[in-house]
Design a protein around this motif. Structure first.
Motif, PDB file in Angstrom:
ATOM      1  N   THR A   8       0.840  -1.191   0.000  1.00  0.00           N
ATOM      2  CA  THR A   8       0.000   0.000   0.000  1.00  0.00           C
ATOM      3  C   THR A   8       0.875   1.241   0.000  1.00  0.00           C
ATOM      4  O   THR A   8       2.112   1.138  -0.029  1.00  0.00           O
ATOM      5  N   LEU A   9       0.236   2.404   0.044  1.00  0.00           N
ATOM      6  CA  LEU A   9       0.972   3.666  -0.073  1.00  0.00           C
ATOM      7  C   LEU A   9       0.374   4.720   0.845  1.00  0.00           C
ATOM      8  O   LEU A   9      -0.849   4.837   0.951  1.00  0.00           O
ATOM      9  N   ALA A  10       1.238   5.493   1.498  1.00  0.00           N
ATOM     10  CA  ALA A  10       0.775   6.643   2.292  1.00  0.00           C
ATOM     11  C   ALA A  10       1.803   7.757   2.169  1.00  0.00           C
ATOM     12  O   ALA A  10       2.962   7.579   2.568  1.00  0.00           O
ATOM     13  N   THR A  11       1.403   8.897   1.626  1.00  0.00           N
ATOM     14  CA  THR A  11       2.350  10.017   1.523  1.00  0.00           C
ATOM     15  C   THR A  11       2.217  10.978   2.699  1.00  0.00           C
ATOM     16  O   THR A  11       2.996  11.910   2.823  1.00  0.00           O
ATOM     17  N   ASN A  12       1.165  10.785   3.508  1.00  0.00           N
ATOM     18  CA  ASN A  12       0.999  11.674   4.674  1.00  0.00           C
ATOM     19  C   ASN A  12       0.366  10.896   5.827  1.00  0.00           C
ATOM     20  O   ASN A  12      -0.022   9.724   5.668  1.00  0.00           O
ATOM     21  N   TYR A  15      -3.384   9.342   5.296  1.00  0.00           N
ATOM     22  CA  TYR A  15      -3.419   8.069   4.563  1.00  0.00           C
ATOM     23  C   TYR A  15      -2.667   6.980   5.334  1.00  0.00           C
ATOM     24  O   TYR A  15      -2.971   5.802   5.201  1.00  0.00           O
ATOM     25  N   ARG A  77     -10.578  16.329  -7.609  1.00  0.00           N
ATOM     26  CA  ARG A  77      -9.660  15.773  -6.620  1.00  0.00           C
ATOM     27  C   ARG A  77      -8.254  16.319  -6.861  1.00  0.00           C
ATOM     28  O   ARG A  77      -7.358  15.594  -7.308  1.00  0.00           O
ATOM     29  N   ASP A  79      -5.978  16.758  -5.028  1.00  0.00           N
ATOM     30  CA  ASP A  79      -4.986  16.099  -4.174  1.00  0.00           C
ATOM     31  C   ASP A  79      -4.398  14.829  -4.783  1.00  0.00           C
ATOM     32  O   ASP A  79      -3.452  14.262  -4.233  1.00  0.00           O
ATOM     33  N   LEU A  80      -4.951  14.357  -5.904  1.00  0.00           N
ATOM     34  CA  LEU A  80      -4.552  13.014  -6.353  1.00  0.00           C
ATOM     35  C   LEU A  80      -3.361  12.953  -7.306  1.00  0.00           C
ATOM     36  O   LEU A  80      -3.003  11.876  -7.773  1.00  0.00           O
ATOM     37  N   THR A  83      -0.721  10.450  -6.509  1.00  0.00           N
ATOM     38  CA  THR A  83      -0.941   8.997  -6.639  1.00  0.00           C
ATOM     39  C   THR A  83       0.006   8.387  -7.682  1.00  0.00           C
ATOM     40  O   THR A  83       0.133   7.177  -7.759  1.00  0.00           O
ATOM     41  N   LYS A  86       2.391   5.762  -6.519  1.00  0.00           N
ATOM     42  CA  LYS A  86       2.017   4.339  -6.501  1.00  0.00           C
ATOM     43  C   LYS A  86       2.891   3.519  -7.457  1.00  0.00           C
ATOM     44  O   LYS A  86       3.166   2.350  -7.229  1.00  0.00           O
ATOM     45  N   ASP A 104      -7.153   3.412   1.462  1.00  0.00           N
ATOM     46  CA  ASP A 104      -8.554   3.584   1.885  1.00  0.00           C
ATOM     47  C   ASP A 104      -9.365   2.313   1.647  1.00  0.00           C
ATOM     48  O   ASP A 104     -10.571   2.377   1.439  1.00  0.00           O
ATOM     49  N   HIS A 212     -13.772  -0.520  -0.469  1.00  0.00           N
ATOM     50  CA  HIS A 212     -12.929   0.605  -0.895  1.00  0.00           C
ATOM     51  C   HIS A 212     -13.696   1.898  -0.647  1.00  0.00           C
ATOM     52  O   HIS A 212     -14.729   2.127  -1.265  1.00  0.00           O
ATOM     53  N   LEU A 214     -13.757   4.793  -1.682  1.00  0.00           N
ATOM     54  CA  LEU A 214     -13.370   5.660  -2.789  1.00  0.00           C
ATOM     55  C   LEU A 214     -14.098   7.013  -2.705  1.00  0.00           C
ATOM     56  O   LEU A 214     -15.245   7.062  -2.276  1.00  0.00           O
ATOM     57  N   GLY A 215     -13.424   8.064  -3.101  1.00  0.00           N
ATOM     58  CA  GLY A 215     -14.061   9.389  -3.094  1.00  0.00           C
ATOM     59  C   GLY A 215     -13.402  10.310  -2.090  1.00  0.00           C
ATOM     60  O   GLY A 215     -12.500   9.915  -1.345  1.00  0.00           O
ATOM     61  N   LYS A 218     -13.110  10.288   3.337  1.00  0.00           N
ATOM     62  CA  LYS A 218     -12.490   9.025   3.770  1.00  0.00           C
ATOM     63  C   LYS A 218     -12.970   8.708   5.180  1.00  0.00           C
ATOM     64  O   LYS A 218     -13.414   9.621   5.907  1.00  0.00           O
TER      65      LYS A 218
HETATM   66  N1  UDP Z   1      -2.531   8.603  -1.570  1.00  0.00           N
HETATM   67  C1  UDP Z   1      -1.596   9.105  -0.672  1.00  0.00           C
HETATM   68  N2  UDP Z   1      -1.583  10.444  -0.382  1.00  0.00           N
HETATM   69  C2  UDP Z   1      -2.464  11.310  -0.948  1.00  0.00           C
HETATM   70  C3  UDP Z   1      -3.435  10.811  -1.842  1.00  0.00           C
HETATM   71  C4  UDP Z   1      -3.442   9.454  -2.124  1.00  0.00           C
HETATM   72  O1  UDP Z   1      -0.790   8.343  -0.131  1.00  0.00           O
HETATM   73  O2  UDP Z   1      -2.387  12.512  -0.646  1.00  0.00           O
HETATM   74  C5  UDP Z   1      -2.508   7.171  -1.898  1.00  0.00           C
HETATM   75  C6  UDP Z   1      -3.298   6.300  -0.906  1.00  0.00           C
HETATM   76  O3  UDP Z   1      -2.765   4.997  -0.883  1.00  0.00           O
HETATM   77  C7  UDP Z   1      -4.665   6.311  -1.553  1.00  0.00           C
HETATM   78  C8  UDP Z   1      -4.298   6.186  -3.024  1.00  0.00           C
HETATM   79  O4  UDP Z   1      -3.114   6.982  -3.158  1.00  0.00           O
HETATM   80  O5  UDP Z   1      -5.508   5.297  -1.096  1.00  0.00           O
HETATM   81  C9  UDP Z   1      -5.362   6.682  -4.005  1.00  0.00           C
HETATM   82  O6  UDP Z   1      -5.981   7.867  -3.529  1.00  0.00           O
HETATM   83  P1  UDP Z   1      -7.485   7.841  -3.007  1.00  0.00           P
HETATM   84  O7  UDP Z   1      -7.737   6.548  -2.330  1.00  0.00           O
HETATM   85  O8  UDP Z   1      -7.738   9.098  -2.244  1.00  0.00           O
HETATM   86  O9  UDP Z   1      -8.278   7.891  -4.386  1.00  0.00           O
HETATM   87  P2  UDP Z   1      -9.788   7.394  -4.624  1.00  0.00           P
HETATM   88  O10 UDP Z   1      -9.759   5.912  -4.416  1.00  0.00           O
HETATM   89  O11 UDP Z   1     -10.653   8.113  -3.648  1.00  0.00           O
HETATM   90  O12 UDP Z   1     -10.047   7.790  -6.032  1.00  0.00           O
END
Ligand code: UDP
Ligand code: GLC
Ligand code: MN
Length: 322
Positions: A8-12, A15, A77, A79-80, A83, A86, A104, A212, A214-215, A218
């Motif tokens: 998985t991934l977390a930048t902050n 997450y 979004r 903020d994405l 991603t 990843k 998430d 999931h 998603l959106g 969170k």
């Molecule tokens: N993520 C992260 N930091 C961020 C935004 C996203 O680490 O600022 C990673 C995290 O693992 C996240 C994934 O990228 O689950 C995809 O983003 P998100 O789940 O918010 O997208 P969505 O599924 O809502 O489209």
């Protein structure tokens, strides 16, 4: 045989909390695979310490950002862009096969059988089902693929500004090439599906193995009241409070105590209310999901003095009769 891992991934830190819950949920469902989390430099020392306790490998990576504000704005979004980070998962070449999972996501049953699948097996995206959703996918780490993906980003960018646009552009035959690479939706059941297709959720939702969130909202965007076991905020109006509560139950019981240990005396925001204050209005609308309330009712634990009082039942009957 080379090892296999969930990644998985977390930048902050926000997450990172999601990653902690995901890791715990995989462990609780007795995965035999390794657990890896990719983190960015902004993840705090305390969060890193907790991640180290849950994951076998915590790998620091540099944050890749698409910087594609135009496409990200279309998804609402901004903020994405990060991603793109990843994509680093393809560099985990000390594993033969991996399953990437967004931070998430929440595992509600063992999913080790996913490792019988092949690269870029994924479930359809609920918004555009000819695209795969990149929140859960099986892949084979390879520096060659990683290089090609970066090159693809430079030459073509991403149609959504995030990793899902790149991955669907790069692995563009997913929709038609091989049905074995289509994961059933239960391996990436987006909470969005609940309000876009409620009857199907009622029919199949109980079989979900991965949820999931998603959106934009969170699970950690809400506040939780541990005493009342309820989520405060828009969740009252949302249609999946049961799933949110599942996430919060795990987070508050198993992750918050680990965070408290790491933070010691330093204050931090766990998202849990410390001293719940009961206002009159809250007493009239307790923080319990209707699903949980129904379950309690069926178990003979109706709140006769509160929300299930005769007066309230009478009011409900009056509404129906009108
Ligand atoms: N993520 C992260 N930091 C961020 C935004 C996203 O680490 O600022 C990673 C995290 O693992 C996240 C994934 O990228 O689950 C995809 O983003 P998100 O789940 O918010 O997208 P969505 O599924 O809502 O489209
Ligand atoms: C999607 C996916 C997510 C991805 C994002 C950006 O909605 O769920 O994993 O990061 O799009 O492409
Ligand atoms: Mn996601």
């Amino acid at each position: 045989m080379a090892q296999q891992a969930f990644v998985t991934l977390a930048t902050n830190d926000s997450y990172a909390r999601g990653a902690m819950v995901l890791g715990k949920s995989l462990r609780n469902h007795k995965t035999s695979k390794k657990l890896v989390v990719l983190i960015g430099p902004h993840v705090s020392d305390q969060a890193r310490a907790v991640l180290h306790k849950i994951f076998d490998e915590v790998r620091l990576v540099n944050v890749l950002d698409s910087g594609d504000t135009a496409h990200l704005a279309m998804m609402k979004r901004p903020d994405l862009g990060v991603t793109f980070t990843k994509l680093h998962c393809w560099t985990l070449t000390h594993y033969s096969k991996c399953v990437f999972m967004d931070a998430d996501t929440l595992v509600v049953s063992n999913i080790d059988e996913l490792f019988d699948r092949e690269e870029r097996s994924a479930a359809p995206d609920p918004g555009w089902p000819d695209c795969f959703n990149s929140g859960v996918f099986m892949f084979r780490p390879s520096n060659e693929t990683y290089g090609k993906l970066l090159q693809y980003c430079t030459e073509h960018g991403s149609f959504d500004g995030g990793d899902q646009g790149v991955l669907n552009g790069f692995f563009s035959d997913w929709a038609t090439a091989d049905i074995n690479k289509h994961l059933p939706f239960i391996y990436n059941m987006s909470s969005i599906a609940i309000y876009t297709y409620l009857p199907a959720f009622k029919q199949y939702g109980a079989n979900a193995k991965v949820v999931h969130f998603l959106g934009q909202m969170k699970p950690w965007s809400y506040t939780y009241n541990p005493t009342q076991r309820g989520v405060r905020g828009d969740a009252q109006a949302s249609s999946q409070p049961g799933l949110l509560l599942q996430w919060w139950a795990l987070y508050s019981a198993e992750v918050v105590p680990m965070l408290i240990r790491e933070y010691g005396d330093q204050p931090f925001n766990s998202g849990c209310e410390v001293r719940p204050k009961h206002t009159e209005q809250e007493n009239n609308h307790p923080l319990v999901s209707s699903a949980e309330r129904k379950q309690r009712w069926e178990q003979g634990q109706a709140d006769y003095m509160g929300i299930d009082s005769f007066d309230n039942i009478q009011k409900k009957l009056d509404v129906f009769l009108k």
